[in-house]
Design an enzyme around this catalytic site. Structure first.
Site, PDB file in Angstrom:
ATOM      1  N   ASP A   1      13.061   1.626  -2.887  1.00  0.00           N
ATOM      2  CA  ASP A   1      12.297   2.677  -3.516  1.00  0.00           C
ATOM      3  C   ASP A   1      12.923   3.879  -3.623  1.00  0.00           C
ATOM      4  O   ASP A   1      13.185   4.573  -2.825  1.00  0.00           O
ATOM      5  CB  ASP A   1      10.846   2.884  -2.697  1.00  0.00           C
ATOM      6  CG  ASP A   1       9.860   3.709  -3.321  1.00  0.00           C
ATOM      7  OD1 ASP A   1      10.179   4.337  -4.290  1.00  0.00           O
ATOM      8  OD2 ASP A   1       8.760   3.828  -2.806  1.00  0.00           O
TER       9      ASP A   1
ATOM     10  N   SER B   1      16.692   7.175 -22.741  1.00  0.00           N
ATOM     11  CA  SER B   1      15.935   6.669 -23.624  1.00  0.00           C
ATOM     12  C   SER B   1      15.921   7.380 -24.889  1.00  0.00           C
ATOM     13  O   SER B   1      16.571   8.498 -24.877  1.00  0.00           O
ATOM     14  CB  SER B   1      14.555   6.591 -23.290  1.00  0.00           C
ATOM     15  OG  SER B   1      13.530   6.409 -24.119  1.00  0.00           O
TER      16      SER B   1
ATOM     17  N   LYS C   1      12.986  11.798 -19.045  1.00  0.00           N
ATOM     18  CA  LYS C   1      14.245  11.404 -19.817  1.00  0.00           C
ATOM     19  C   LYS C   1      14.989  12.704 -20.576  1.00  0.00           C
ATOM     20  O   LYS C   1      16.300  12.564 -20.471  1.00  0.00           O
ATOM     21  CB  LYS C   1      13.728  10.268 -20.988  1.00  0.00           C
ATOM     22  CG  LYS C   1      13.130   9.026 -20.377  1.00  0.00           C
ATOM     23  CD  LYS C   1      14.283   8.706 -19.320  1.00  0.00           C
ATOM     24  CE  LYS C   1      13.713   6.948 -18.611  1.00  0.00           C
ATOM     25  NZ  LYS C   1      14.506   6.614 -17.922  1.00  0.00           N
TER      26      LYS C   1
ATOM     27  N   TYR D   1       6.804  10.697 -19.188  1.00  0.00           N
ATOM     28  CA  TYR D   1       7.962  10.030 -19.429  1.00  0.00           C
ATOM     29  C   TYR D   1       9.165  10.864 -20.116  1.00  0.00           C
ATOM     30  O   TYR D   1      10.019  10.859 -19.927  1.00  0.00           O
ATOM     31  CB  TYR D   1       7.456   8.623 -20.225  1.00  0.00           C
ATOM     32  CG  TYR D   1       8.808   7.801 -20.455  1.00  0.00           C
ATOM     33  CD1 TYR D   1       9.344   6.988 -19.502  1.00  0.00           C
ATOM     34  CD2 TYR D   1       9.425   7.659 -22.135  1.00  0.00           C
ATOM     35  CE1 TYR D   1      10.388   6.006 -20.015  1.00  0.00           C
ATOM     36  CE2 TYR D   1      10.368   6.823 -22.122  1.00  0.00           C
ATOM     37  CZ  TYR D   1      10.826   6.153 -21.222  1.00  0.00           C
ATOM     38  OH  TYR D   1      12.149   5.158 -21.518  1.00  0.00           O
TER      39      TYR D   1
END
Length: 319
Positions: free
Chosen positions: A83, A164, A180, A176
């Site tokens: 993790d 990404s 990134k 998100y």
């Protein structure tokens, strides 16, 4: 004169292409560590590099993911449960990897683990909605990198960070994209810091791919759950039909997703095995043709094209 200039350009193009095809030797002698191997890019990468002959150490989040991967690979591949958001787990794993690789060090570190988090308009979200993807995609990546870096420096190896196109363009709201963007910044500073040690650092920027990360069913469930919790004022601004229209657009976007995951793994392969790896890799036709070029365009053009994809609000002035 024009003939000689044209000839020189052709020669330079040939040498540049040839340079990119030069490969390292002794693959079977090298260890690589990959995060996020339960499914998607990481799973395919682990299977691919195992077949090529690397000593692959694949980090999985779940026991079921680990078991399934071991069943599809050689005895040479090792798995470990990890993790990336648990600092102690990361430290123990780094020590275990050190014992595995010994004096050879770690040739390749592929930071692939990531989650999308909640993808929704900014004013729908709370700080906690942002925290989870940033913890995994950014702090988890940094934690793994810092703990594995001494092993990579020993091998004068490679670090490959999977970012990404969302690290170039803010396509959707939520944690998100900020995570990134930050990965891109960390990648660039790491690349410059590691140059003196002979460590190459590369960043891969995939477009839209059909993986568990981009599962439309899960994205829909999360968006609906947030919609149900919104205040009446925000629901009035967006309109009761907004959620259905936006979900219809989400379904329509599935047709643009790359079904074949191999372009991302091919980028990883080049970054691992080329004598002259690139600093940035765009993966997927959509990334190369649309997203990356658009990221270099003026903001007014970016906004125009991206806002055309947004669902129209019912009454944005109802504040």
């Amino acid at each position: 004169m024009l003939f000689w200039v044209l000839g020189l350009l052709i020669l330079c193009g040939f040498l540049w292409t040839r340079k990119g095809k030069l490969k390292i030797a002794d693959i079977t002698d090298k260890y690589i560590f990959i995060t996020g191997c339960d499914s998607g890019f990481g799973n395919l990468a682990a299977r691919t590099f195992d077949k090529k002959g690397f000593h692959v150490i694949a980090a999985c989040l779940t026991e079921s993911g680990s078991t399934a991967l071991k069943a599809e690979t050689s005895e040479r591949l090792r798995t470990v449960l990890l993790d990336v958001t648990d600092p102690e787990n990361v430290k123990r794993t780094a020590q275990w990897v050190k014992n595995q690789v010994g004096e050879k060090g770690l040739w390749g570190l592929i930071n692939n683990a990531g989650i999308p988090g909640v993808l929704a308009p900014t004013d729908w979200l709370t700080l906690e909605d942002y925290r989870e993807p940033i913890e995994v995609n950014l702090f988890g990546l940094i934690s793994v990198t810092l703990n594995m870096l001494p092993l990579v420096k020993k091998a004068q190896g490679r670090v490959i960070n999977v970012s990404s196109v969302g690290g170039r363009l803010a396509i959707v709201g939520g944690g998100y994209t900020p995570s990134k963007y930050a990965v891109e910044g960390f990648n660039d500073s790491l690349r410059r810091d590691m140059k003196a040690f002979g460590v190459h650092v590369s960043c891969i920027e995939p477009g839209l791919f059909k993986t568990n990360l981009a599962d439309p069913v899960k994205a829909t469930e999360k968006k609906l759950a947030i919609w149900e919790q919104l205040s009446p004022d925000i629901k009035q601004q967006y309109g009761e039909g907004y959620i259905e229209k936006s979900l219809d657009k989400l379904k329509g976007n599935k047709s643009y997703a790359n079904m074949d995951l191999s372009p991302v793994v091919e980028c990883m392969d080049h970054a691992l095995t080329s004598l002259f790896p690139k600093t940035h890799y765009a993966a997927g036709k959509d990334a190369k043709i649309f997203w990356i070029p658009l990221s270099h365009m003026p903001a007014v053009l970016q906004d125009f094209l991206l806002l055309k994809q947004k669902t129209e609000l019912a009454n944005p002035k109802a504040v």
